[in-house]
Motif scaffolding. Structure first.
Motif, PDB file in Angstrom:
ATOM      1  N   LEU A   1       7.478   5.177  12.603  1.00 55.67           N
ATOM      2  CA  LEU A   1       6.037   4.974  12.508  1.00 55.67           C
ATOM      3  C   LEU A   1       5.401   4.850  13.885  1.00 55.67           C
ATOM      4  CD1 LEU A   1       5.824   2.586   9.432  1.00 55.67           C
ATOM      5  CD2 LEU A   1       5.205   5.007   9.543  1.00 55.67           C
ATOM      6  N   LYS A   2       6.102   4.248  14.836  1.00 58.08           N
ATOM      7  CA  LYS A   2       5.602   4.183  16.219  1.00 58.08           C
ATOM      8  C   LYS A   2       5.521   5.578  16.821  1.00 58.08           C
ATOM      9  CE  LYS A   2       7.061  -0.526  17.189  1.00 58.08           C
ATOM     10  NZ  LYS A   2       8.053  -1.398  17.820  1.00 58.08           N
ATOM     11  N   GLU A   3       6.520   6.418  16.526  1.00 56.48           N
ATOM     12  CA  GLU A   3       6.485   7.802  17.003  1.00 56.48           C
ATOM     13  C   GLU A   3       5.288   8.550  16.433  1.00 56.48           C
ATOM     14  OE1 GLU A   3      10.268   9.572  16.095  1.00 56.48           O
ATOM     15  OE2 GLU A   3      11.351   8.253  17.464  1.00 56.48           O
ATOM     16  N   ALA A   4       5.019   8.373  15.150  1.00 58.63           N
ATOM     17  CA  ALA A   4       3.867   9.021  14.524  1.00 58.63           C
ATOM     18  C   ALA A   4       2.568   8.508  15.136  1.00 58.63           C
ATOM     19  CB  ALA A   4       3.876   8.777  13.018  1.00 58.63           C
ATOM     20  N   LYS A   5       2.477   7.211  15.356  1.00 58.38           N
ATOM     21  CA  LYS A   5       1.270   6.627  15.952  1.00 58.38           C
ATOM     22  C   LYS A   5       1.058   7.168  17.363  1.00 58.38           C
ATOM     23  CE  LYS A   5      -0.936   2.236  17.043  1.00 58.38           C
ATOM     24  NZ  LYS A   5      -0.818   0.776  17.008  1.00 58.38           N
ATOM     25  N   ASP A   6       2.137   7.217  18.160  1.00 58.87           N
ATOM     26  CA  ASP A   6       2.042   7.744  19.524  1.00 58.87           C
ATOM     27  C   ASP A   6       1.612   9.207  19.539  1.00 58.87           C
ATOM     28  OD1 ASP A   6       2.801   5.257  20.459  1.00 58.87           O
ATOM     29  OD2 ASP A   6       4.897   5.842  20.842  1.00 58.87           O
ATOM     30  N   ALA A   7       2.009   9.959  18.510  1.00 64.72           N
ATOM     31  CA  ALA A   7       1.635  11.372  18.390  1.00 64.72           C
ATOM     32  C   ALA A   7       0.275  11.544  17.720  1.00 64.72           C
ATOM     33  CB  ALA A   7       2.708  12.123  17.614  1.00 64.72           C
ATOM     34  N   LYS A   8      -0.382  10.406  17.458  1.00 62.80           N
ATOM     35  CA  LYS A   8      -1.705  10.405  16.802  1.00 62.80           C
ATOM     36  C   LYS A   8      -1.671  11.056  15.414  1.00 62.80           C
ATOM     37  CE  LYS A   8      -4.362  10.148  21.098  1.00 62.80           C
ATOM     38  NZ  LYS A   8      -3.569   9.105  21.609  1.00 62.80           N
TER      39      LYS A   8
ATOM     40  N   ILE B   1       6.070  -1.125   2.976  1.00 67.56           N
ATOM     41  CA  ILE B   1       7.147  -1.385   3.922  1.00 67.56           C
ATOM     42  C   ILE B   1       7.013  -2.827   4.381  1.00 67.56           C
ATOM     43  CG2 ILE B   1       7.344   1.010   4.664  1.00 67.56           C
ATOM     44  CD1 ILE B   1       5.738   0.227   7.173  1.00 67.56           C
ATOM     45  N   ASP B   2       8.077  -3.345   4.979  1.00 71.90           N
ATOM     46  CA  ASP B   2       8.040  -4.754   5.358  1.00 71.90           C
ATOM     47  C   ASP B   2       7.742  -4.981   6.840  1.00 71.90           C
ATOM     48  OD1 ASP B   2      10.407  -4.049   6.547  1.00 71.90           O
ATOM     49  OD2 ASP B   2      11.644  -5.525   5.505  1.00 71.90           O
ATOM     50  N   SER B   3       7.158  -4.012   7.502  1.00 70.83           N
ATOM     51  CA  SER B   3       6.823  -4.160   8.916  1.00 70.83           C
ATOM     52  C   SER B   3       5.650  -5.119   9.094  1.00 70.83           C
ATOM     53  CB  SER B   3       6.454  -2.804   9.522  1.00 70.83           C
ATOM     54  OG  SER B   3       6.040  -2.986  10.861  1.00 70.83           O
ATOM     55  N   PRO B   4       5.774  -6.058  10.023  1.00 68.37           N
ATOM     56  CA  PRO B   4       4.640  -6.952  10.289  1.00 68.37           C
ATOM     57  C   PRO B   4       3.520  -6.257  11.062  1.00 68.37           C
ATOM     58  CG  PRO B   4       6.451  -7.458  11.776  1.00 68.37           C
ATOM     59  CD  PRO B   4       6.947  -6.409  10.807  1.00 68.37           C
ATOM     60  N   ASP B   5       3.799  -5.081  11.621  1.00 67.54           N
ATOM     61  CA  ASP B   5       2.806  -4.350  12.413  1.00 67.54           C
ATOM     62  C   ASP B   5       2.044  -3.378  11.522  1.00 67.54           C
ATOM     63  OD1 ASP B   5       1.280  -3.011  14.260  1.00 67.54           O
ATOM     64  OD2 ASP B   5       2.973  -2.395  15.527  1.00 67.54           O
ATOM     65  N   THR B   6       0.945  -3.836  10.967  1.00 64.73           N
ATOM     66  CA  THR B   6       0.159  -2.996  10.054  1.00 64.73           C
ATOM     67  C   THR B   6      -0.643  -1.922  10.794  1.00 64.73           C
ATOM     68  OG1 THR B   6      -1.649  -4.591  10.076  1.00 64.73           O
ATOM     69  CG2 THR B   6      -0.019  -4.807   8.304  1.00 64.73           C
ATOM     70  N   SER B   7      -0.632  -1.949  12.121  1.00 64.77           N
ATOM     71  CA  SER B   7      -1.327  -0.898  12.868  1.00 64.77           C
ATOM     72  C   SER B   7      -0.532   0.411  12.860  1.00 64.77           C
ATOM     73  CB  SER B   7      -1.567  -1.345  14.315  1.00 64.77           C
ATOM     74  OG  SER B   7      -0.360  -1.320  15.065  1.00 64.77           O
TER      75      SER B   7
END
Length: 82
Positions: free
Chosen positions: A10-17, A27-33
């Motif tokens: 998900l961080k890779e997708a976010k970084d790739a916009k 999902i159980d990630s605390p980072d909802t961003s």
């Protein structure tokens, strides 16, 4: 469906916009961003509604009401269908 371990991708997708929308599985990630939104059922609310219906439907009944609850593995995500 596995609910954990998604942060890296998900961080890779976010970084790739690339916006991510979760559908039907949380999902159980605390980072909802890491995702834009979640679209799916609230199974706790569905259970409450079923219980409310049962109480209302049989409120005037003098006969015993038998209830069977089938459960899967506690804490597991609902299965996907093929």
């Amino acid at each position: 469906m596995v609910e954990s371990g998604w942060d890296t991708v998900l961080k890779e997708a976010k970084d790739a916009k690339i916006p991510v929308i979760l559908t039907d599985r949380a999902i159980d990630s605390p980072d909802t961003s890491l995702y834009k939104t979640f679209i799916g059922s609230d199974f706790i609310e569905e259970g409450k509604k079923a219980g409310d219906w049962l109480v209302k439907e049989y409120a005037s009944s003098t006969d015993p009401v038998n209830i069977v609850e089938l459960q899967g593995t506690t804490g597991s995500a609902p299965p996907t269908t093929g």
